[in-house]
Each structure stands twice: as structure tokens, then as C-alpha cells.
Design an enzyme around this catalytic site. Structure first.
Site, PDB file in Angstrom:
ATOM      1  N   ASP A 127       0.890  -1.157   0.000  1.00 55.35           N
ATOM      2  CA  ASP A 127       0.000   0.000   0.000  1.00 55.35           C
ATOM      3  C   ASP A 127       0.929   1.208   0.000  1.00 55.35           C
ATOM      4  OD1 ASP A 127      -2.266   1.603   0.129  1.00 55.35           O
ATOM      5  OD2 ASP A 127      -2.243   1.627   2.312  1.00 55.35           O
ATOM      6  N   ASP A 133      -2.208   1.065   6.641  1.00 60.38           N
ATOM      7  CA  ASP A 133      -1.528   0.721   5.393  1.00 60.38           C
ATOM      8  C   ASP A 133      -1.108  -0.753   5.373  1.00 60.38           C
ATOM      9  OD1 ASP A 133      -0.824   3.769   4.441  1.00 60.38           O
ATOM     10  OD2 ASP A 133      -0.584   3.485   6.593  1.00 60.38           O
ATOM     11  N   GLU A 148      -2.657  -1.764  -5.292  1.00 55.58           N
ATOM     12  CA  GLU A 148      -3.989  -1.293  -5.659  1.00 55.58           C
ATOM     13  C   GLU A 148      -3.862  -0.208  -6.713  1.00 55.58           C
ATOM     14  OE1 GLU A 148      -7.563  -1.035  -2.788  1.00 55.58           O
ATOM     15  OE2 GLU A 148      -6.641   0.938  -2.776  1.00 55.58           O
TER      16      GLU A 148
END
Length: 158
Positions: free
Chosen positions: A7, A140, A67
Site C-alpha cells: 500500500d 496501510d 492497488e
């Protein structure tokens, strides 16, 4: 199969490393790469590159998962995330690792089963799926683990 999820951010980058074996999913390691607020962007990105490269050397994952950058009203934040993501992609490419970019919707659907799941719901499911006592912190880290879980489930056709 060893999966590492990131992340990305320039201040904090969460990471999670999971193994998918015959006995299911197991945790190898998770944590956060942090940089001091006084560091300039170049130093932060260089540090991130070195740390990501070290993790890739140490754990030799089969795939690197992140992502897809979503729309962010704060342009500075979006740029910082994009810069960190680029550094991680570069490290993965230099280590000849497969790179998988998942959408937030894919992660929510696979981890929670609901496309409008909240961050808290995702974090709770990460804790449950991985049989952890507590939700990993900072956020995160839980997000990075959710990416790994989502990738594994996607490979299994879940």
C-alpha cells in the site's frame, strides 16, 4: 506461492507477505516502511526503492500486488502515491517479478464480499482470514495484506 502486497505512500508504505500453500494462507511477514517527515521526496523514494528491493531479495515473492490509484481529491497525495507506486513497480521489474494491480472494488469484493465495504470491514476480515489477534496497524499494513488475500482468492477463482 508467495505474494507480497504494498500500500504505497511516501511517508508510510504498508507491506504484507503471505504464502499460499496446500494448508491455506499463512503469514510470512508484515510491516510498514516509514520515512522521516524532514526528508525530501528524492531521499524518501530512494529509501523506499532500497527497502522494497531488500524485501524482494529476502522473500523472493512470485508476485507483487498493489492497488490501482483511485481518484483522490488531494492532488498532492495522489502524486505522492503515484511516485511511490512507480518506485515499487521499478523495483519489481528489476527483480523480474510479476506485477498485479487490483482495483479497490476487486479487493472489497474478494475480502469482504461487498463492493461498498468500509475500511473497517476490510480490516476486520483481514484479521479474521489470517487468524490474527488484532487488526494490523497502521492501516496501510492491513490494506497491503488485503491486497495479498484478494490476489490469492482471485487465483483460486473465489
Amino acid at each position: 506461492m508467495v505474494v507480497i502486497g504494498f500500500d504505497p505512500g511516501t511517508a508510510i508504505t504498508g507491506y504484507g507477505i503471505l504464502n499460499k500453500g496446500e494448508d491455506g494462507i499463512s503469514i510470512i511477514e508484515y510491516g510498514a516502511l516509514t520515512t522521516p517527515s524532514g526528508w525530501g521526496i528524492g531521499r524518501r523514494l530512494n529509501y523506499l526503492f532500497d527497502q522494497v528491493s531488500s524485501l524482494l531479495d529476502l522473500y523472493n515473492p512470485d508476485v507483487v500486488v498493489m492497488e490501482n490509484i483511485f481518484f483522490n481529491k488531494n492532488i498532492k497525495t495522489a502524486i505522492n502515491i503515484g511516485q511511490a507506486q512507480g518506485v515499487i513497480i521499478l523495483a519489481a521489474e528489476q527483480h523480474q517479478k510479476e506485477i498485479s494491480i487490483l482495483t479497490p472494488l476487486e479487493v472489497k469484493l474478494s475480502v469482504v464480499g461487498y463492493g461498498r465495504a468500509t475500511k473497517n470491514q476490510i480490516q476486520y476480515m483481514v484479521k479474521e482470514i489470517l487468524k490474527l489477534k488484532d487488526i494490523p496497524k497502521p492501516d496501510d499494513v492491513a490494506d497491503a495484506l488485503a491486497l495479498c488475500i484478494s490476489y490469492i482468492y482471485k487465483q483460486e477463482g473465489c
